[in-house]
Write a protein that holds these residues in place. Structure first.
Motif, PDB file in Angstrom:
ATOM      1  N   GLN A   1      45.340  -3.556  80.013  1.00 32.50           N
ATOM      2  CA  GLN A   1      46.678  -2.918  80.377  1.00 32.50           C
ATOM      3  C   GLN A   1      47.337  -3.689  81.622  1.00 32.50           C
ATOM      4  OE1 GLN A   1      47.097   1.405  80.077  1.00 32.50           O
ATOM      5  NE2 GLN A   1      47.885   1.345  82.182  1.00 32.50           N
ATOM      6  N   VAL A   2      48.659  -4.053  81.376  1.00 32.49           N
ATOM      7  CA  VAL A   2      49.471  -4.806  82.265  1.00 32.49           C
ATOM      8  C   VAL A   2      50.659  -3.961  82.168  1.00 32.49           C
ATOM      9  CG1 VAL A   2      50.029  -6.864  83.520  1.00 32.49           C
ATOM     10  CG2 VAL A   2      48.204  -6.814  82.080  1.00 32.49           C
ATOM     11  N   LEU A   3      51.189  -3.354  83.186  1.00 34.63           N
ATOM     12  CA  LEU A   3      52.376  -2.564  83.156  1.00 34.63           C
ATOM     13  C   LEU A   3      53.620  -3.562  83.559  1.00 34.63           C
ATOM     14  CD1 LEU A   3      51.482   0.862  83.952  1.00 34.63           C
ATOM     15  CD2 LEU A   3      51.836   0.083  81.657  1.00 34.63           C
ATOM     16  N   ASN A   4      53.273  -4.144  84.857  1.00 36.07           N
ATOM     17  CA  ASN A   4      54.364  -4.648  85.741  1.00 36.07           C
ATOM     18  C   ASN A   4      54.176  -6.012  85.060  1.00 36.07           C
ATOM     19  OD1 ASN A   4      56.516  -6.056  87.201  1.00 36.07           O
ATOM     20  ND2 ASN A   4      55.668  -4.989  88.942  1.00 36.07           N
ATOM     21  N   LEU A   5      54.957  -6.670  84.211  1.00 34.65           N
ATOM     22  CA  LEU A   5      54.709  -8.144  83.754  1.00 34.65           C
ATOM     23  C   LEU A   5      55.222  -9.226  84.716  1.00 34.65           C
ATOM     24  CD1 LEU A   5      55.112  -7.995  79.961  1.00 34.65           C
ATOM     25  CD2 LEU A   5      53.007  -8.289  81.036  1.00 34.65           C
ATOM     26  N   ALA A   6      56.172  -8.651  85.516  1.00 38.18           N
ATOM     27  CA  ALA A   6      57.020  -9.399  86.600  1.00 38.18           C
ATOM     28  C   ALA A   6      56.286  -9.858  87.881  1.00 38.18           C
ATOM     29  CB  ALA A   6      58.243  -8.789  86.887  1.00 38.18           C
ATOM     30  N   HIS A   7      54.893  -9.054  88.123  1.00 41.41           N
ATOM     31  CA  HIS A   7      54.350  -9.216  89.132  1.00 41.41           C
ATOM     32  C   HIS A   7      53.479 -10.495  89.239  1.00 41.41           C
ATOM     33  CE1 HIS A   7      51.043  -8.614  92.394  1.00 41.41           C
ATOM     34  NE2 HIS A   7      51.835  -7.417  92.592  1.00 41.41           N
ATOM     35  N   GLU A   8      53.516 -11.264  90.396  1.00 45.17           N
ATOM     36  CA  GLU A   8      53.143 -12.717  90.514  1.00 45.17           C
ATOM     37  C   GLU A   8      51.902 -12.721  89.808  1.00 45.17           C
ATOM     38  OE1 GLU A   8      53.504 -14.489  94.344  1.00 45.17           O
ATOM     39  OE2 GLU A   8      52.527 -16.096  93.662  1.00 45.17           O
ATOM     40  N   GLY A   9      50.879 -11.693  90.425  1.00 47.15           N
ATOM     41  CA  GLY A   9      49.641 -11.788  90.051  1.00 47.15           C
ATOM     42  C   GLY A   9      49.216 -11.542  88.436  1.00 47.15           C
ATOM     43  N   ALA A  10      50.332 -10.713  87.926  1.00 41.64           N
ATOM     44  CA  ALA A  10      50.229 -10.370  86.501  1.00 41.64           C
ATOM     45  C   ALA A  10      50.540 -11.935  85.525  1.00 41.64           C
ATOM     46  CB  ALA A  10      50.942  -9.503  85.748  1.00 41.64           C
ATOM     47  N   GLN A  11      51.444 -12.537  86.301  1.00 41.94           N
ATOM     48  CA  GLN A  11      51.905 -13.663  85.536  1.00 41.94           C
ATOM     49  C   GLN A  11      50.818 -14.731  85.713  1.00 41.94           C
ATOM     50  OE1 GLN A  11      55.853 -15.128  86.428  1.00 41.94           O
ATOM     51  NE2 GLN A  11      56.640 -13.053  86.454  1.00 41.94           N
ATOM     52  N   ARG A  12      50.369 -14.980  86.976  1.00 43.06           N
ATOM     53  CA  ARG A  12      49.127 -15.871  87.340  1.00 43.06           C
ATOM     54  C   ARG A  12      47.868 -15.489  86.413  1.00 43.06           C
ATOM     55  NH1 ARG A  12      47.042 -17.250  92.976  1.00 43.06           N
ATOM     56  NH2 ARG A  12      48.047 -19.002  93.327  1.00 43.06           N
ATOM     57  N   PHE A  13      47.557 -14.368  86.059  1.00 42.75           N
ATOM     58  CA  PHE A  13      46.491 -13.947  85.273  1.00 42.75           C
ATOM     59  C   PHE A  13      46.662 -14.626  83.959  1.00 42.75           C
ATOM     60  CE2 PHE A  13      44.888 -10.864  81.990  1.00 42.75           C
ATOM     61  CZ  PHE A  13      43.330 -11.110  82.330  1.00 42.75           C
ATOM     62  N   PHE A  14      47.881 -14.239  83.338  1.00 44.63           N
ATOM     63  CA  PHE A  14      48.192 -14.963  81.957  1.00 44.63           C
ATOM     64  C   PHE A  14      48.144 -16.454  82.044  1.00 44.63           C
ATOM     65  CE2 PHE A  14      49.802 -10.509  81.513  1.00 44.63           C
ATOM     66  CZ  PHE A  14      48.894 -10.006  80.236  1.00 44.63           C
ATOM     67  N   SER A  15      48.732 -16.869  82.990  1.00 45.53           N
ATOM     68  CA  SER A  15      48.915 -18.366  83.064  1.00 45.53           C
ATOM     69  C   SER A  15      47.495 -19.172  83.343  1.00 45.53           C
ATOM     70  CB  SER A  15      49.980 -19.019  83.957  1.00 45.53           C
ATOM     71  OG  SER A  15      49.652 -18.445  85.078  1.00 45.53           O
ATOM     72  N   HIS A  16      46.675 -18.218  83.821  1.00 47.52           N
ATOM     73  CA  HIS A  16      45.184 -19.072  84.034  1.00 47.52           C
ATOM     74  C   HIS A  16      44.169 -18.578  83.509  1.00 47.52           C
ATOM     75  CE1 HIS A  16      47.155 -21.583  87.644  1.00 47.52           C
ATOM     76  NE2 HIS A  16      47.776 -20.375  87.818  1.00 47.52           N
ATOM     77  N   THR A  17      44.486 -17.725  82.581  1.00 49.57           N
ATOM     78  CA  THR A  17      43.489 -17.296  81.582  1.00 49.57           C
ATOM     79  C   THR A  17      43.980 -17.599  80.152  1.00 49.57           C
ATOM     80  OG1 THR A  17      44.104 -15.117  81.571  1.00 49.57           O
ATOM     81  CG2 THR A  17      42.056 -15.582  82.894  1.00 49.57           C
ATOM     82  N   SER A  18      43.723 -18.494  79.424  1.00 43.32           N
ATOM     83  CA  SER A  18      44.349 -18.804  78.259  1.00 43.32           C
ATOM     84  C   SER A  18      44.399 -17.732  77.072  1.00 43.32           C
ATOM     85  CB  SER A  18      43.884 -20.074  77.424  1.00 43.32           C
ATOM     86  OG  SER A  18      42.618 -19.963  77.432  1.00 43.32           O
ATOM     87  N   SER A  19      43.224 -17.012  77.153  1.00 44.32           N
ATOM     88  CA  SER A  19      42.949 -15.945  76.208  1.00 44.32           C
ATOM     89  C   SER A  19      42.466 -15.095  76.910  1.00 44.32           C
ATOM     90  CB  SER A  19      42.306 -16.308  74.813  1.00 44.32           C
ATOM     91  OG  SER A  19      41.902 -15.099  74.068  1.00 44.32           O
ATOM     92  N   PRO A  20      43.131 -13.779  77.396  1.00 42.27           N
ATOM     93  CA  PRO A  20      42.490 -12.807  77.996  1.00 42.27           C
ATOM     94  C   PRO A  20      41.212 -12.048  77.270  1.00 42.27           C
ATOM     95  CG  PRO A  20      44.778 -12.394  78.224  1.00 42.27           C
ATOM     96  CD  PRO A  20      44.561 -13.687  77.360  1.00 42.27           C
ATOM     97  N   HIS A  21      41.409 -12.093  75.857  1.00 40.54           N
ATOM     98  CA  HIS A  21      40.324 -11.616  74.947  1.00 40.54           C
ATOM     99  C   HIS A  21      39.059 -12.494  75.052  1.00 40.54           C
ATOM    100  CE1 HIS A  21      38.096 -10.640  71.519  1.00 40.54           C
ATOM    101  NE2 HIS A  21      38.250  -9.518  71.946  1.00 40.54           N
ATOM    102  N   SER A  22      39.288 -13.758  74.860  1.00 44.86           N
ATOM    103  CA  SER A  22      38.152 -14.545  75.119  1.00 44.86           C
ATOM    104  C   SER A  22      37.501 -14.847  76.414  1.00 44.86           C
ATOM    105  CB  SER A  22      38.817 -15.996  74.863  1.00 44.86           C
ATOM    106  OG  SER A  22      39.198 -15.992  73.414  1.00 44.86           O
ATOM    107  N   VAL A  23      38.487 -14.474  77.417  1.00 39.52           N
ATOM    108  CA  VAL A  23      37.830 -14.784  78.876  1.00 39.52           C
ATOM    109  C   VAL A  23      37.153 -13.250  78.889  1.00 39.52           C
ATOM    110  CG1 VAL A  23      38.362 -14.197  81.337  1.00 39.52           C
ATOM    111  CG2 VAL A  23      39.268 -15.849  79.950  1.00 39.52           C
ATOM    112  N   LEU A  24      37.316 -12.009  78.390  1.00 40.80           N
ATOM    113  CA  LEU A  24      36.643 -10.976  78.630  1.00 40.80           C
ATOM    114  C   LEU A  24      35.502 -11.032  77.578  1.00 40.80           C
ATOM    115  CD1 LEU A  24      39.437  -7.949  78.623  1.00 40.80           C
ATOM    116  CD2 LEU A  24      37.490  -8.503  80.417  1.00 40.80           C
TER     117      LEU A  24
END
Ligand SMILES: [Zn+2]
Length: 268
Positions: A21-44
């Motif tokens: 769950q990510v509500l604020n997609l504009a947050h820099e941390g959220a953007q970094r999370f997506f850009s530095h984990t190629s697939s959140p599901h695979s990482v988890l």
């Protein structure tokens, strides 16, 4: 005719459904999370595998064979990436304790220094630590926090996901986090028992901390304070040895857990 794929063996311990769950997609941390984990599901998923393999290796035999050695029943894990002070914490959901929530601070992710590889490494390290809390036993809530945190960082350390500023040593054996993690690794090596931590964790399923009785048994009935002193002496000896044979100079410490001051927070 296409070859029949070989069915892969069922996993030793099933990974529960994983949610994000990510509500604020504009947050820099959220953007970094997506850009530095190629697939959140695979990482988890991979992080869950690391934790389960470390805490519940096939060689682990329970004292009481029923139920077989394994983690608590977990029905789902939801990762929330959202801004808050601190690094991360894990808790049961509003539904019950079997639906877990891992909260990763978007503010923290936004300020992790280093290149893309380092940011990815840090995110995975924090997730492995938090997922260790999801799958570890805690003696019905009686296990000291320092031991709980030490076991989580022992898993992170074993997966080679510790941040570059981590160093051995500290104030006391149960200071938690990497201090306790390195000490547990040293004890495993001293007693030539690679299952020391998994056995400790599993013992905390059926019994309480009870003044560290099980831990003492795993340490051949030696007093933990004496073992800590022995560890400190060994550490000093190794450091002197390193001074004689200097390797590459270590990187400067980076205060990864600066936000909030207390590092990870876990709620049990
Ligand atoms: Zn923790």
């Amino acid at each position: 005719m296409a070859p029949t794929p070989t069915p892969s063996p069922p996993p030793e311990h099933a990974i529960p459904p994983l949610h994000l769950q990510v509500l604020n997609l504009a947050h820099e941390g959220a953007q970094r999370f997506f850009s530095h984990t190629s697939s959140p599901h695979s990482v988890l998923e991979k992080s869950c595998e690391i934790v389960l393999a470390a805490l519940y290796p096939p060689a682990l035999i329970a004292d009481d064979s029923s139920p077989p050695p394994g983690p608590p029943t977990i029905r789902s894990v939801t990762l929330h990436v959202r801004p808050f002070g601190g690094v991360a914490h894990t808790c049961g959901s509003d539904l019950d304790e079997q639906h877990k929530e891992v909260h990763l601070s978007a503010d923290y992710v936004a300020q992790v220094g280093g290149d893309s590889r380092r940011i990815n490494h840090e995110i995975r390290g924090v997730l492995v630590h938090e997922l260790a809390h999801v799958f570890q036993w805690n003696g019905g809530g009686s296990c000291p926090g320092g031991v709980i945190e030490g076991i989580a960082d022992w898993v992170r350390l074993g997966a080679d996901l510790g941040p570059p500023h981590w160093r051995e040593g500290g104030d006391s054996w149960d200071a938690g986090y990497q201090t306790t993690a390195y000490f547990l690794a040293w004890l495993s090596s001293k007693f030539k028992n690679s299952l020391l931590v998994p056995e400790l964790n599993l013992a905390l399923r059926s019994s309480g901390w009870d003044d560290g009785k099980v831990f003492k048994k795993l340490c051949h009935d030696k007093e933990v304070k004496e073992l800590w002193e022995e560890y400190e002496k060994d550490l000093e000896k190794r450091r002197k040895q390193e001074e004689k044979e200097p390797e590459e100079s270590p990187p400067k410490p980076v205060p990864t857990h600066a936000a909030g001051g207390g590092g990870y927070n876990v709620q049990y």
